[in-house]
Write an enzyme that holds these catalytic residues in place. Structure first.
Site, mmCIF file in Angstrom:
data_model
loop_
_atom_site.group_PDB
_atom_site.id
_atom_site.type_symbol
_atom_site.label_atom_id
_atom_site.label_comp_id
_atom_site.label_asym_id
_atom_site.label_seq_id
_atom_site.Cartn_x
_atom_site.Cartn_y
_atom_site.Cartn_z
ATOM 1 N N HIS A 1 0.966 -1.296 0.130
ATOM 2 C CA HIS A 1 -0.022 -0.045 -0.054
ATOM 3 C C HIS A 1 1.043 1.325 -0.107
ATOM 4 C CE1 HIS A 1 -3.406 -2.437 1.180
ATOM 5 N NE2 HIS A 1 -4.219 -1.573 0.572
ATOM 6 N N LYS B 1 -0.615 4.818 4.488
ATOM 7 C CA LYS B 1 -1.590 3.981 5.227
ATOM 8 C C LYS B 1 -1.114 3.785 6.520
ATOM 9 C CE LYS B 1 -4.068 -0.442 4.721
ATOM 10 N NZ LYS B 1 -5.124 0.088 5.201
HETATM 11 P P1 NAD Z 1 -7.823 9.445 4.315
HETATM 12 O O1 NAD Z 1 -6.840 9.654 5.497
HETATM 13 O O2 NAD Z 1 -7.487 9.911 3.099
HETATM 14 O O3 NAD Z 1 -9.332 9.747 4.724
HETATM 15 C C1 NAD Z 1 -9.857 9.592 6.029
HETATM 16 C C2 NAD Z 1 -10.925 11.024 6.212
HETATM 17 O O4 NAD Z 1 -11.471 10.921 7.297
HETATM 18 C C3 NAD Z 1 -9.794 12.290 6.535
HETATM 19 O O5 NAD Z 1 -10.219 13.255 5.532
HETATM 20 C C4 NAD Z 1 -9.938 12.595 7.830
HETATM 21 O O6 NAD Z 1 -9.993 13.954 7.992
HETATM 22 C C5 NAD Z 1 -11.572 12.254 8.045
HETATM 23 N N1 NAD Z 1 -11.818 11.992 9.582
HETATM 24 C C6 NAD Z 1 -11.220 11.838 10.462
HETATM 25 N N2 NAD Z 1 -11.828 11.668 11.720
HETATM 26 C C7 NAD Z 1 -13.034 12.329 11.133
HETATM 27 C C8 NAD Z 1 -14.092 12.345 12.032
HETATM 28 N N3 NAD Z 1 -14.194 12.245 13.463
HETATM 29 N N4 NAD Z 1 -15.325 12.684 11.613
HETATM 30 C C9 NAD Z 1 -15.337 12.969 10.027
HETATM 31 N N5 NAD Z 1 -14.032 12.462 9.469
HETATM 32 C C10 NAD Z 1 -12.901 12.323 9.726
HETATM 33 O O7 NAD Z 1 -7.943 7.929 4.303
HETATM 34 P P2 NAD Z 1 -8.662 6.967 3.256
HETATM 35 O O8 NAD Z 1 -7.159 6.372 2.083
HETATM 36 O O9 NAD Z 1 -9.558 7.499 2.281
HETATM 37 O O10 NAD Z 1 -8.719 5.690 3.982
HETATM 38 C C11 NAD Z 1 -9.767 5.693 5.110
HETATM 39 C C12 NAD Z 1 -10.163 4.514 5.547
HETATM 40 O O11 NAD Z 1 -10.584 3.584 4.653
HETATM 41 C C13 NAD Z 1 -8.913 3.534 6.240
HETATM 42 O O12 NAD Z 1 -9.120 2.954 7.283
HETATM 43 C C14 NAD Z 1 -8.576 2.699 4.940
HETATM 44 O O13 NAD Z 1 -7.829 1.673 5.301
HETATM 45 C C15 NAD Z 1 -9.921 2.431 4.373
HETATM 46 N N6 NAD Z 1 -10.167 1.585 3.251
HETATM 47 C C16 NAD Z 1 -10.922 0.900 2.999
HETATM 48 C C17 NAD Z 1 -11.130 0.414 1.664
HETATM 49 C C18 NAD Z 1 -12.388 -0.570 1.452
HETATM 50 O O14 NAD Z 1 -12.408 -0.969 0.173
HETATM 51 N N7 NAD Z 1 -12.849 -1.193 2.543
HETATM 52 C C19 NAD Z 1 -10.268 1.106 0.555
HETATM 53 C C20 NAD Z 1 -9.573 1.861 0.743
HETATM 54 C C21 NAD Z 1 -9.301 2.395 2.078
#
Ligand code: NAD
Length: 278
Positions: A167, A171
């Site tokens: 990744h 991450k």
């Molecule tokens: P990212 O850091 O780009 O986005 C997360 C967002 O959540 C940020 O903008 C952050 O400010 C926001 N956030 C934090 N606390 C918050 C709150 N209390 N209220 C509202 N928003 C809040 O991360 P990402 O790459 O988008 O990944 C996010 C999550 O999704 C991670 O856990 C990642 O592992 C997971 N993910 C899952 C999949 C899937 O298919 N299930 C795919 C990609 C990523």
């Protein structure tokens, strides 16, 4: 065909609220929803986010939709049938605690939950439908089924199972939620639970690899969106099942398919395999 239909309709689009609207996945979900004509009625961000009060579609480089990003979960969720959450474990759990009863379902893509966190999610799933997946892509859902089948057919004494994942450098959890999904699928194929079968990371004076265990190896670097392999290694042959995600849109499309499906389900905890009928 069934899978194609699950991804694209023809069901009525439920209104959605997008948690973490300024994040990598939040933005991908917003773009995919705009492309699919799914109404976005709310968007949340953390209390100190520069995105607060901005229009979530504008943040994603699209025409504004008259919605303002807020840190208030109830306000963000007020008009939504489905809450789509790719944030952090703490943020997702706070949302589950605060969502109004009018939200019929939650699509939960956040990864990195502790066993205690997971118990809280299980409890919330008694009150509404929650689709939780460490990976919402069709390819990984199928990969899980293939890994489970291969693990069931290849005997544990001869075939070692290792899950590898790569990744991007930003991450924050490891192994990835997807790697753990694959590990659970392999363990299920062998009729064991992953915590029993999971090997400690190979590092230092490890001694020989014990038979029957499931190992994990992790790469972090650059902009890799997600690359997962399940390696089945015997003395004279190696079988590798691999998936590469090339665009976050695959996760967003899967999450929206889950949203369409989940609004019609009774309370319970579901996986992307349930959505796709795999
Ligand atoms: P990212 O850091 O780009 O986005 C997360 C967002 O959540 C940020 O903008 C952050 O400010 C926001 N956030 C934090 N606390 C918050 C709150 N209390 N209220 C509202 N928003 C809040 O991360 P990402 O790459 O988008 O990944 C996010 C999550 O999704 C991670 O856990 C990642 O592992 C997971 N993910 C899952 C999949 C899937 O298919 N299930 C795919 C990609 C990523």
């Amino acid at each position: 065909l069934r899978h194609t239909n699950a991804m694209t309709g023809p069901f009525t689009a439920p209104s959605i609220a997008v948690a973490g609207a300024a994040g990598r996945m939040g933005q991908a979900v917003i773009r995919a929803a705009l492309d699919a004509g799914i109404p976005i009625t709310g968007a949340s961000e953390r209390a100190d986010s520069p995105a607060l009060s901005k229009d979530p579609a504008s943040l994603a480089g699209r025409e504004p939709i008259g919605v303002a990003v807020t840190a208030d979960i109830s306000a963000a969720a007020a008009a939504a049938a489905v809450w789509i959450d790719f944030t952090t474990p703490a943020a997702s759990l706070a949302a589950l605690d605060a969502l109004p009863a009018s939200v019929a379902a939650v699509v939960l893509g956040t990864t990195g939950f502790s066993p205690n966190d997971q118990a809280a999610i299980d409890a919330h799933a008694k009150a509404r439908a929650i689709v939780q997946a460490g990976n919402f892509s069709l390819g990984v859902a199928l990969l899980c089924a293939l890994v489970r089948d291969a693990a069931a057919r290849l005997n544990a004494a001869d075939w070692d199972i290792e899950i590898t994942e790569a990744h991007h450098r930003r991450k924050v959890d490891a192994p990835s939620g997807t790697a753990l999904m694959l590990g659970r699928a392999a363990a299920a194929g062998r009729g064991v639970a992953l915590p029993e079968a999971r090997l400690a990371p190979h590092d230092g004076q490890t001694g020989p690899r014990p038979p029957g265990g499931i190992g994990f190896a992790v790469v972090r670097g650059g902009g890799i969106i997600g690359d997962h392999s399940a390696i089945f290694a015997a003395e004279r042959e190696v079988l590798t099942l691999n998936h590469v995600a090339m665009d976050r849109a695959v996760f967003a499309d899967g999450a929206l398919a889950a949203a369409r499906w989940a609004v019609r389900q009774p309370a319970g905890l579901y996986s992307i395999s349930d959505v796709l009928g795999l």
